[in-house]
Scaffold this motif. Structure first.
Motif, mmCIF file in Angstrom:
data_model
loop_
_atom_site.group_PDB
_atom_site.id
_atom_site.type_symbol
_atom_site.label_atom_id
_atom_site.label_comp_id
_atom_site.label_asym_id
_atom_site.label_seq_id
_atom_site.Cartn_x
_atom_site.Cartn_y
_atom_site.Cartn_z
ATOM 1 N N ALA A 175 32.407 50.034 91.100
ATOM 2 C CA ALA A 175 33.252 50.780 91.889
ATOM 3 C C ALA A 175 34.769 50.674 91.014
ATOM 4 N N VAL A 176 34.751 49.905 90.139
ATOM 5 C CA VAL A 176 36.209 49.878 89.163
ATOM 6 C C VAL A 176 35.823 50.353 88.060
ATOM 7 N N ALA A 177 34.577 51.221 87.622
ATOM 8 C CA ALA A 177 34.339 51.778 86.521
ATOM 9 C C ALA A 177 33.991 50.899 84.960
ATOM 10 N N ARG A 178 33.528 49.717 85.432
ATOM 11 C CA ARG A 178 33.036 48.909 84.156
ATOM 12 C C ARG A 178 31.621 48.901 84.182
ATOM 13 N N PRO A 179 31.255 49.096 82.986
ATOM 14 C CA PRO A 179 29.716 49.001 82.873
ATOM 15 C C PRO A 179 29.083 47.532 82.826
ATOM 16 N N PRO A 231 22.350 55.380 82.056
ATOM 17 C CA PRO A 231 22.830 54.254 81.247
ATOM 18 C C PRO A 231 24.274 53.576 81.412
ATOM 19 N N ILE A 232 24.197 52.840 82.488
ATOM 20 C CA ILE A 232 25.638 52.282 82.995
ATOM 21 C C ILE A 232 25.783 50.807 82.465
ATOM 22 N N GLY A 233 24.861 50.539 81.472
ATOM 23 C CA GLY A 233 24.994 49.050 80.872
ATOM 24 C C GLY A 233 24.058 48.928 79.967
ATOM 25 N N TRP A 234 23.887 47.416 79.936
ATOM 26 C CA TRP A 234 22.584 47.042 78.976
ATOM 27 C C TRP A 234 21.908 46.029 79.716
ATOM 28 N N ALA A 235 20.583 45.493 79.069
ATOM 29 C CA ALA A 235 19.975 44.579 79.685
ATOM 30 C C ALA A 235 19.506 43.461 78.583
ATOM 31 N N LEU A 236 19.340 41.999 79.272
ATOM 32 C CA LEU A 236 19.057 41.125 78.347
ATOM 33 C C LEU A 236 18.093 40.225 79.243
ATOM 34 N N ARG A 254 30.115 56.576 84.560
ATOM 35 C CA ARG A 254 28.593 56.898 85.090
ATOM 36 C C ARG A 254 28.415 55.866 86.438
ATOM 37 N N GLY A 255 28.919 54.458 86.302
ATOM 38 C CA GLY A 255 28.525 53.856 87.307
ATOM 39 C C GLY A 255 29.355 54.258 88.697
ATOM 40 N N ARG A 256 30.636 54.531 88.296
ATOM 41 C CA ARG A 256 31.639 54.832 89.421
ATOM 42 C C ARG A 256 31.388 56.175 90.102
ATOM 43 N N ALA A 257 30.683 57.142 89.050
ATOM 44 C CA ALA A 257 30.156 58.309 89.773
ATOM 45 C C ALA A 257 28.712 58.240 90.718
ATOM 46 N N MET A 258 28.084 57.193 90.289
ATOM 47 C CA MET A 258 26.899 56.848 91.174
ATOM 48 C C MET A 258 27.540 56.233 92.671
ATOM 49 N N ILE A 259 28.566 55.526 92.511
ATOM 50 C CA ILE A 259 29.170 54.922 93.729
ATOM 51 C C ILE A 259 29.583 56.131 94.502
ATOM 52 N N ASP A 260 30.429 56.890 94.025
ATOM 53 C CA ASP A 260 30.996 58.191 94.716
ATOM 54 C C ASP A 260 29.858 59.191 95.156
#
Length: 403
Positions: A320-324, A343-348, A377-383
């Motif tokens: 929601a705050v547009a952070r990966p 691709p909104i982030g990374w995995a470990l 991209r994450g924020r766009a999914m929320i919206d």
């Protein structure tokens, strides 16, 4: 004169202003039902969930919702027996309190505490009310997966029996993701009355630019890349791999690891004593957008065996705050599904300290535009599909169905 409105009774050991996410989502649903013209009564605990020394008013009205808080229902998270005692006290008092409420058309119960279903079963039967079961996590599954109790222990069998009873009795069952749906259906086939509705981000969460963020200024974060974990520090959300990586990166001047929140795992962070690790308590809800936006990337953790048992709601605040995000946990999970879609982030993986060091060191060198693109991209999914208006609306449609 009797109140002509339909009445919804909400049973939850935790409720706002307590910062636990279960109570915040309960409050959103309760407020929306009140806006739809229902009389909504919440029975909850008078003491804080994480900090029982915090006391809330025994009665108040918030957003048109009548809140009744009970004593001796929360004694902290010191041990399982203490939590069980608080849960039993809540169940018994909730049943007694419900006897003086008049007509109850519908009951909403979640999994806080895990035995709250007992109260819903009794009240639903006495009042012939529709019961909706909102599954936010699964116990005893979580306790067994964490190795805190054996799979054949008597408490496990009793809780499984209670789960099957509420799943059978409930008119509607709501779970948070497809993995949780599979686990619930393995206990009792509820396919015909099952809804999958993820939790939504909280109100007033919006991206705040770093140069306009008072939280960044207050904590001296200018020019730093901030990796943030915000939320409950519980055994279901291990972050030892992160702390070990932070120890190796202690001399990296541009990187800060910030742990915000509380829980029994907080002592592990505080005990690390690392110069690049900051530990803060839960932040007020009305300033949460500033603390979440202060991060450059958010950490979301889940134990390897816990997909479908817990659902890390913190991911939606980060989006929601547009952070990966960085997922530390199983990729075969709901968060893994989100990462696979966009691709909104990374995995470990847990234990991959070398990989974590490479990722965090790389974040310092990564152009800020790349982080911003993933966050947007994450924020766009929320919206598009995961907003509060969409998901809370769907959830309340379920509550009203058939009443």
């Amino acid at each position: 004169m009797a109140d002509p409105r339909r009445t919804l009774l909400v049973l939850s050991q935790v409720y706002v202003p307590d910062p636990a996410s279960v109570g915040q989502h309960m409050a959103d649903a309760a407020a929306e039902m009140a806006r739809r013209g229902w009389r909504v009564i919440v029975i909850t605990s008078r003491n804080g969930y994480d900090d029982p020394s915090v006391r809330y008013p025994s009665r108040e009205t918030r957003d048109g919702v009548e809140i009744r808080r009970l004593p001796w229902c929360s004694f902290g998270k010191v041990s399982i027996p203490i939590r069980l005692f608080g849960g039993l006290s809540f169940v018994l008092q909730a049943i007694i309190s419900s006897l003086w409420l008049g007509r109850v058309h519908a009951v909403l119960v979640s999994t806080s505490p895990p035995i709250a279903a007992m109260a819903a079963l009794v009240i639903g039967a006495l009042r012939r009310s529709k019961v909706t079961f909102w599954v936010m996590d699964l116990n005893p599954d979580q306790l067994v997966a964490l190795g805190k109790i054996g799979p054949t222990a008597l408490p496990v069998r009793l809780l499984d029996w209670l789960n099957r009873r509420i799943l059978s009795r409930a008119a509607d069952v709501v779970v948070l993701d497809r993995f949780m749906a599979a686990r619930v259906n393995a206990k009792q086939d509820v396919t015909a009355k099952l809804s999958i509705i993820p939790p939504w981000p909280l109100d007033r969460l919006e991206p705040i630019p770093h140069d306009a963020n008072p939280f960044r200024a207050e904590h001296g974060l200018r020019g730093k890349v901030v990796v943030m974990y915000s939320g409950n520090h519980g055994p279901a959300n291990p972050f030892r791999t992160i702390l070990e990586a932070a120890a190796r990166l202690r001399d990296e001047p541009g990187l800060v690891f910030m742990f915000v929140g509380g829980g029994i795992g907080k002592h592990e962070v505080d005990a690390a004593g690392l110069p690049n690790v900051r530990s803060l308590p839960y932040q007020p809800l009305d300033t949460l957008r500033f603390s979440l936006s202060a991060a450059d990337v958010h950490l979301v953790t889940m134990g390897v065996e816990l997909a479908g048992i817990v659902h890390p709601c913190k991911v939606y605040g980060a989006m929601a705050v547009a952070r990966p995000i960085i997922l530390l946990g199983p990729e075969t999970s709901h968060i893994g599904d989100l990462l696979a879609r966009e691709p909104i982030g990374w995995a470990l993986h847990h234990g991959d300290v070398d990989g974590a060091v490479r990722l965090f060191a790389g974040l310092v060198q990564l152009p800020s535009g790349e982080r911003e693109t993933r966050g947007l991209r994450g924020r766009a999914m929320i919206d598009a599909e995961l907003s509060k208006a969409t998901l809370c609306g769907r959830f309340c449609d379920v509550l009203e169905r058939g009443v």
